[in-house]
Design an enzyme around this catalytic site. Structure first.
Site, PDB file in Angstrom:
ATOM      1  N   ARG A 448     -10.185  -2.490  -2.575  1.00 19.33           N
ATOM      2  CA  ARG A 448     -10.336  -2.524  -3.907  1.00 19.33           C
ATOM      3  C   ARG A 448     -11.234  -3.585  -4.361  1.00 19.33           C
ATOM      4  O   ARG A 448     -11.542  -4.450  -3.738  1.00 19.33           O
ATOM      5  CB  ARG A 448      -8.988  -2.420  -4.786  1.00 19.33           C
ATOM      6  CG  ARG A 448      -8.251  -4.002  -4.829  1.00 19.33           C
ATOM      7  CD  ARG A 448      -7.279  -3.944  -5.765  1.00 19.33           C
ATOM      8  NE  ARG A 448      -6.773  -5.111  -5.952  1.00 19.33           N
ATOM      9  CZ  ARG A 448      -5.923  -5.515  -7.073  1.00 19.33           C
ATOM     10  NH1 ARG A 448      -5.337  -4.834  -7.714  1.00 19.33           N
ATOM     11  NH2 ARG A 448      -5.620  -6.814  -6.971  1.00 19.33           N
ATOM     12  N   ASP A 553      -6.483 -10.260 -12.178  1.00 22.27           N
ATOM     13  CA  ASP A 553      -5.909  -9.545 -12.983  1.00 22.27           C
ATOM     14  C   ASP A 553      -6.183  -9.616 -14.625  1.00 22.27           C
ATOM     15  O   ASP A 553      -6.915  -8.737 -15.154  1.00 22.27           O
ATOM     16  CB  ASP A 553      -4.324  -9.556 -13.144  1.00 22.27           C
ATOM     17  CG  ASP A 553      -3.879  -8.482 -12.305  1.00 22.27           C
ATOM     18  OD1 ASP A 553      -4.350  -7.445 -12.478  1.00 22.27           O
ATOM     19  OD2 ASP A 553      -2.870  -8.725 -11.559  1.00 22.27           O
TER      20      ASP A 553
END
Length: 640
Positions: A448, A553
């Protein structure tokens, strides 16, 4: 006899109307500027409101306004093809080298240098650069900044000129482009020079203040007009059509007026700005305030006119016709007023609210000239989120971006790619892979946070090796994302808050109704955000993410929120998964101690706090309703 009298009366009425039209038609020239194209003169203006004055001829039918060959401005007639060598830019893209500045510089110039050096355009090697930037410093009147040694006649140079005093030795610029604040129309070279806004000295480096518009439609208590004053302030006036606030020939009774100091933004529907150059500074104030700029015979080029369609946000009027201008403004339909005010807020936020955005817009315009047919479409420049956030290296088609589906009446189709971050080598998360692969919408599974060429789907499901989701949860979350492709859709959430005791931002992972971030341990988003994450973020933020994995994040949520101005969307998550370890936070649901610093460093890097809080969670139809489970599509979501 009766027939003859009827015909005579009809002819008399027709002649009367013709006289009225002949008298009014040449006077009322309240118009919006046509979009200027590179190397092309502006044609006949489009009428502001056809209901007030119907047009009986098309612009091309007016011989006196037929396109004329562009006249070479003072200082030379350079154009893009003759004076810029684009071959050096086609391999490595637009790379900019800034010539060293000798001597002291102002705070505004330091901000310009910082905005370029922290961008992905910058290079420290003049050999790698295809554009060399020369900062023209303010010098005594009648003098010019000395050109650098590697001048080469100005070829592939951009002269950045912010001070209003013109340099008399215009021949010294040679083949160099000039990016000048509010250049006069007689010296500006369309398609070659770049028109900049006139920035105040205290303009912020990055981020910038948001637009101030709170009421899109005209409010009964808000004045119709605000007039820019020479002292830097504004004067609001009433709606009396018998008084014009800028022409001394009008009646002395100008209606109720109120004067505002220079630091106060105007609170009115229309902002009248005289056309001489010192009033160009009022132009940005009007944009920020959501006050529609009405430019009275401007003698300066509108900023970034090569790409911005100012017909959607500003009005150009003839200052010699005050009564007609006021009448047209009063009769403007509310739908038109709303559209113009909304566009002022978009343009302010996208291109003008900070020095960084102004400089990046300048360089992006030059890069579009290099790309030619592969440059931004006009829709990308003039629709949110703007061309700076719609990279042409990803695509030049609006349908490939996540922002324009609503405008086009479409939604993403196809399946999704699951990208799993395993971290350290070890046992692969087979159970997670099986649950995700069980979805009929899953196309592939990969690593990812990188714009892999192998990713062919628009939708990406980002997962962590510790994640635990079911096939039903994945299918429903994907269904929700297809309706909101510009947002992040996830399961576990965090919320940010201002900590008065610490004097900074904080965030919590406690389960609550309000949230502003979704964890990328299990979240859907558009693959375009991988391109932005990799190629558009400032160098400092990319370094922070590489060196501090706990910040990834937060950084992805910051990025998406900065682009969309919207919060993420939360979907239901089974109770059996709530104790699962969130990504990047080993050992429990609370963030690591060092992660608290991430949100403050990123807020400083962006120049403001882009996160938006929400209390919205989308559930399936009949979710937890007391009906037969056979009537529910996503049955496993309610299992204990």
């Amino acid at each position: 006899m009766q027939s003859w009298r009827g015909k005579s009366l009809w002819l008399a009425l027709s002649a009367s109307w013709l006289l009225v039209l002949l008298r009014v038609f040449p006077l009322l020239r309240l118009a919006v500027p046509a979009r200027p194209w590179a190397s092309a003169p502006q044609g006949w203006p489009r009428w502001l409101d056809t209901e007030l004055l119907p047009s009986f001829s098309q612009p091309g039918e007016l011989p006196e306004d037929a396109p004329q060959p562009p006249q070479a401005p003072r200082g030379g007639g350079c154009d893009w093809g003759a004076c810029f060598d684009a071959s050096k830019c086609r391999t490595g893209g637009l790379k900019v080298f800034v010539h060293p500045v000798a001597g002291p510089i102002s705070a505004a110039h330091r901000k310009i240098l910082a905005s370029i050096e922290s961008s992905h355009y910058h290079t420290a090697s003049p050999e790698e650069a295809c554009l060399l930037l020369f900062l023209s410093l303010e010098v005594p009147a009648g003098e010019c900044s000395p050109v650098p040694q590697q001048w080469n006649g100005g070829r592939n140079h951009l002269v950045l000129d912010l001070h209003p005093a013109p340099c008399p030795q215009t021949f010294q610029r040679g083949r160099a482009m000039v990016a000048k604040a509010s250049p006069t129309v007689d010296t500006f070279r369309p398609g070659f020079d770049v028109a900049l806004p006139l920035l105040p000295e205290a303009h912020p480096l990055r981020g910038g203040a948001p637009g101030q518009l709170r009421q899109h439609s005209p409010h009964p208590g808000v004045p119709l007009l605000a007039l820019a004053e020479e002292r830097g302030g504004w004067r609001t006036a009433g709606t009396d059509p018998s008084a014009c606030p800028w022409d001394g020939r009008c009646e002395q009774n100008r209606g109720p007026e109120q004067t505002h100091p220079g630091g106060t933004l105007p609170n009115a529907t229309f902002c009248l700005i005289p056309g001489h150059r010192p009033d160009a500074l009022h132009f940005l104030q009007a944009l920020q305030a959501g006050c529609i700029p009405v430019l009275l015979s401007p003698r300066w080029e509108l900023p970034f006119s090569e790409v911005i369609d100012w017909t959607k946000a500003a009005i150009v009027a003839d200052e010699r016709l005050p009564f007609q201008v006021l009448a047209a403004l009063q009769e403007m339909p509310l739908t038109r007023v709303l559209a113009l005010r909304q566009q002022t807020q978009f343009l302010w936020d996208a291109y003008f609210s900070s020095v960084e955005k102004v400089m990046h817009t300048t360089l992006e315009i030059i890069q579009d000239r290099i790309f030619g047919a592969s440059a931004h479409a006009s829709l990308l420049w003039n629709s949110p989120p703007g061309a700076l956030l719609a990279l042409p290296t990803f695509s030049t088609s609006p349908s490939d971006f996540p922002f324009y589906h609503l405008q086009r009446g479409s939604h993403p189709v196809g399946r999704f790619s699951a990208l799993i971050w395993v971290g350290a080598p070890g046992q692969p998360p087979l159970k997670l892979i099986q649950a995700v692969a069980g979805s009929q919408n899953c196309a592939q599974v990969s690593d990812r946070f990188f714009p892999h060429r192998a990713i062919s789907t628009d939708a990406i499901l980002s997962l962590d090796g510790h994640s635990s989701v079911t096939t039903s949860e994945v299918d429903f979350a994907f269904l929700v994302w297809q309706s909101f492709p510009e947002r992040m859709v996830g399961f576990l959430t965090w919320n940010h808050f201002w900590d008065e005791a610490q004097g900074g931002w904080g965030y919590t992972a406690e389960r609550a109704n309000e949230f502003s971030m979704v964890l990328t341990s299990a979240a859907f988003y558009h693959r375009y955000y991988h391109t932005l994450f990799t190629h558009s973020l400032p160098k400092a933020l990319r370094t922070l993410a590489d060196e501090t994995p706990t910040c990834v994040d937060i950084l992805m949520n910051f990025l998406v929120a900065a682009v969309t101005k919207l919060p993420p969307i939360k979907v239901p998550y089974g109770k059996q998964h709530f104790e699962a370890t969130p990504p990047l936070v080993p050992g429990g649901p609370e963030p690591q101690p060092t992660a608290r610093d991430c949100i403050n460093q990123m807020a400083a890097g962006f120049g403001y706090m882009p996160l938006v809080s929400s209390r919205l969670r989308l559930d399936p139809v009949l979710f937890k309703d007391p009906v037969s489970v056979l009537r529910k599509k996503y049955r496993s979501l309610e299992k204990p």
